[in-house]
Design a protein around this motif. Structure first.
Motif, PDB file in Angstrom:
ATOM      1  N   GLU A 138      -0.465   3.166  -2.324  1.00 22.37           N
ATOM      2  CA  GLU A 138       0.660   3.875  -1.716  1.00 22.37           C
ATOM      3  C   GLU A 138       1.035   3.224  -0.391  1.00 22.37           C
ATOM      4  O   GLU A 138       0.183   2.649   0.297  1.00 22.37           O
ATOM      5  N   GLU A 139       2.293   3.295  -0.049  1.00 20.76           N
ATOM      6  CA  GLU A 139       2.737   2.815   1.252  1.00 20.76           C
ATOM      7  C   GLU A 139       1.997   3.577   2.361  1.00 20.76           C
ATOM      8  O   GLU A 139       1.754   4.781   2.243  1.00 20.76           O
ATOM      9  N   ASN A 140       1.634   2.860   3.405  1.00 22.09           N
ATOM     10  CA  ASN A 140       0.874   3.377   4.556  1.00 22.09           C
ATOM     11  C   ASN A 140      -0.618   3.515   4.267  1.00 22.09           C
ATOM     12  O   ASN A 140      -1.377   3.890   5.149  1.00 22.09           O
ATOM     13  N   ILE A 141      -1.000   3.234   3.024  1.00 21.41           N
ATOM     14  CA  ILE A 141      -2.429   3.187   2.685  1.00 21.41           C
ATOM     15  C   ILE A 141      -2.778   1.768   2.252  1.00 21.41           C
ATOM     16  O   ILE A 141      -3.666   1.136   2.820  1.00 21.41           O
ATOM     17  N   GLY A 184      -5.911  16.541   7.901  1.00 17.12           N
ATOM     18  CA  GLY A 184      -5.400  17.902   7.976  1.00 17.12           C
ATOM     19  C   GLY A 184      -3.914  18.034   7.698  1.00 17.12           C
ATOM     20  O   GLY A 184      -3.366  19.134   7.758  1.00 17.12           O
ATOM     21  N   HIS A 185      -3.229  16.927   7.401  1.00 21.05           N
ATOM     22  CA  HIS A 185      -1.796  16.965   7.137  1.00 21.05           C
ATOM     23  C   HIS A 185      -1.512  16.421   5.739  1.00 21.05           C
ATOM     24  O   HIS A 185      -2.134  15.457   5.292  1.00 21.05           O
ATOM     25  N   THR A 186      -0.546  17.035   5.071  1.00 24.39           N
ATOM     26  CA  THR A 186      -0.161  16.582   3.741  1.00 24.39           C
ATOM     27  C   THR A 186       0.845  15.448   3.860  1.00 24.39           C
ATOM     28  O   THR A 186       1.906  15.604   4.462  1.00 24.39           O
ATOM     29  N   ASN A 187       0.479  14.298   3.310  1.00 23.69           N
ATOM     30  CA  ASN A 187       1.360  13.131   3.325  1.00 23.69           C
ATOM     31  C   ASN A 187       1.902  12.874   1.922  1.00 23.69           C
ATOM     32  O   ASN A 187       1.182  13.006   0.933  1.00 23.69           O
ATOM     33  N   ARG A 188       3.168  12.503   1.862  1.00 15.47           N
ATOM     34  CA  ARG A 188       3.791  12.130   0.593  1.00 15.47           C
ATOM     35  C   ARG A 188       4.305  10.703   0.735  1.00 15.47           C
ATOM     36  O   ARG A 188       5.376  10.471   1.295  1.00 15.47           O
ATOM     37  N   ASN A 189       3.512   9.771   0.260  1.00 14.36           N
ATOM     38  CA  ASN A 189       3.848   8.364   0.397  1.00 14.36           C
ATOM     39  C   ASN A 189       4.470   7.814  -0.883  1.00 14.36           C
ATOM     40  O   ASN A 189       4.126   8.237  -1.985  1.00 14.36           O
ATOM     41  N   ARG A 190       5.367   6.867  -0.709  1.00 17.35           N
ATOM     42  CA  ARG A 190       5.957   6.187  -1.862  1.00 17.35           C
ATOM     43  C   ARG A 190       4.909   5.272  -2.497  1.00 17.35           C
ATOM     44  O   ARG A 190       3.978   4.817  -1.824  1.00 17.35           O
ATOM     45  N   PRO A 191       5.044   4.976  -3.794  1.00 20.39           N
ATOM     46  CA  PRO A 191       4.135   4.006  -4.419  1.00 20.39           C
ATOM     47  C   PRO A 191       4.160   2.685  -3.657  1.00 20.39           C
ATOM     48  O   PRO A 191       5.187   2.286  -3.108  1.00 20.39           O
ATOM     49  N   SER A 192       3.040   2.023  -3.631  1.00 21.11           N
ATOM     50  CA  SER A 192       2.912   0.769  -2.894  1.00 21.11           C
ATOM     51  C   SER A 192       3.933  -0.270  -3.353  1.00 21.11           C
ATOM     52  O   SER A 192       4.253  -0.375  -4.535  1.00 21.11           O
ATOM     53  N   ARG A 193       4.436  -1.041  -2.400  1.00 18.44           N
ATOM     54  CA  ARG A 193       5.359  -2.126  -2.725  1.00 18.44           C
ATOM     55  C   ARG A 193       4.696  -3.160  -3.643  1.00 18.44           C
ATOM     56  O   ARG A 193       5.369  -3.888  -4.363  1.00 18.44           O
ATOM     57  N   PHE A 194       3.354  -3.194  -3.601  1.00 19.61           N
ATOM     58  CA  PHE A 194       2.643  -4.135  -4.463  1.00 19.61           C
ATOM     59  C   PHE A 194       2.780  -3.749  -5.939  1.00 19.61           C
ATOM     60  O   PHE A 194       2.649  -4.598  -6.815  1.00 19.61           O
ATOM     61  N   THR A 196       5.676  -2.087  -7.079  1.00 18.77           N
ATOM     62  CA  THR A 196       7.083  -2.332  -7.403  1.00 18.77           C
ATOM     63  C   THR A 196       7.394  -3.824  -7.512  1.00 18.77           C
ATOM     64  O   THR A 196       8.368  -4.207  -8.161  1.00 18.77           O
ATOM     65  N   GLU A 197       6.565  -4.676  -6.889  1.00 19.15           N
ATOM     66  CA  GLU A 197       6.797  -6.121  -6.953  1.00 19.15           C
ATOM     67  C   GLU A 197       6.368  -6.712  -8.297  1.00 19.15           C
ATOM     68  O   GLU A 197       6.704  -7.852  -8.615  1.00 19.15           O
ATOM     69  N   ILE A 198       5.619  -5.946  -9.082  1.00 25.63           N
ATOM     70  CA  ILE A 198       5.197  -6.408 -10.405  1.00 25.63           C
ATOM     71  C   ILE A 198       6.352  -6.189 -11.389  1.00 25.63           C
ATOM     72  O   ILE A 198       6.914  -5.095 -11.450  1.00 25.63           O
ATOM     73  N   PRO A 199       6.749  -7.191 -12.151  1.00 29.12           N
ATOM     74  CA  PRO A 199       7.856  -7.035 -13.112  1.00 29.12           C
ATOM     75  C   PRO A 199       7.616  -5.862 -14.077  1.00 29.12           C
ATOM     76  O   PRO A 199       6.479  -5.633 -14.514  1.00 29.12           O
TER      77      PRO A 199
END
Length: 300
Positions: A138-141, A184-194, A196-199
């Protein structure tokens, strides 16, 4: 102030008053151990700590006692002694803890084991597995937030992702969560760019969402079940625990171990109040064991 400082002043805090005596006793023990650390080795410090806590007796009397749990205590003594032997005068307790913190499942990995192996992407370099699972995509992870602010760091993260992706022989699973709790906070991250870069032609997306109504049906293991599973998973060969013995050994003596079989003692080195035995076993090679815990049988 530190947690230890707070414990020293426990009588000043209403919520800690009832436990003040136990907390102060603990602080006194820490002080004694700190003073001893200046004069004795890490191995001797560990033995002294076990005596102070009477930890072995505590394990034996606990409801969840298993022989393996006690074996692990003794195996740690062997590991410390081995570290001291390898590092000589430079061996310190801090050094041992730092070295231990860097160990992973890969240090005991065997291709013959039918089990899950946990490791970092860095330690996976050069290895291959039939199935690979990479969570936290995930992005930010992965990539981390700091890496998104620096192009050079982003490229390093991308190269690391490549290492992980190329470890799989048959199946590769890239896992990301819709939301996760972080500090202690709920994060909603987008899927990792790695990802989305896969065809698209090379990947298949599967979404698995657990409805709230099913959450109560999930079988969460109890602490006792977790400990049993942890013991079953352990791949470390540990010596069987026994009380201190006056049995003497000598170089060249033939001995037998219940797990390692028969072997010949090659070397004996004093380690605190114990001795480290280097034994060449007939079938598995050389092992180093602490004499008080190895439960060896001398062969005629």
């Amino acid at each position: 102030q530190s947690m230890l400082d707070t414990m020293r002043q426990s009588q000043q805090f209403e919520v800690l008053v009832k436990s003040s005596k136990k907390l102060l006793d603990f602080c006194e023990m820490i002080d004694r151990m700190s003073d001893l650390l200046e004069t004795i080795s890490a191995h001797e410090m560990y033995e002294q700590l076990l005596k102070e806590l009477d930890y072995e007796q505590y394990l034996i009397q606990s409801n969840d006692y298993t022989e393996t749990a006690l074996d692990n205590v003794h195996q740690l003594a062997t590991a410390i002694a081995q570290y001291e032997e390898d590092n000589g005068d430079e061996a310190t307790l801090q050094g041992f803890l730092e070295e231990t913190a860097l160990m992973t499942d890969i240090d005991a990995y065997s291709e013959k084991e039918d089990c899950v192996v946990l490791m970092t992407l860095h330690s996976a370099k050069g290895l291959e597995f039939e199935n690979v699972f990479i969570p936290g995509m995930e992005e930010n992870i992965f990539p981390g937030y700091q890496s998104t602010l620096n192009q050079h760091e982003m490229q390093e993260e991308r190269r690391l992702a490549y290492v992980g992706l190329t470890r799989a022989k048959k199946h590769l699973y890239l896992i990301h969560a819709n939301s996760r709790m972080v500090f202690g906070h709920t994060n909603r991250n987008r899927p990792s760019r790695f990802i989305t870069e896969i065809p698209d032609t090379l990947k298949e997306a599967k979404h698995k969402v657990l409805p709230p109504s099913m959450l109560t049906q999930v079988n969460i293991p109890t602490p006792k079940e977790v400990r049993k599973a942890d013991i079953a998973f352990s791949r470390t060969i540990t010596p069987t625990s026994v009380p201190k013995t006056n049995q003497s050994f000598s170089v060249g003596m033939r001995v037998s171990h219940k797990s390692f079989g028969e072997g010949t003692i090659l070397d004996i080195k004093p380690m605190g109040s114990d001795f480290m035995l280097e034994i060449a076993f007939d079938t598995i090679g050389t092992k180093k064991l602490m004499s008080n815990y190895a439960k060896l049988t001398v062969l005629e």
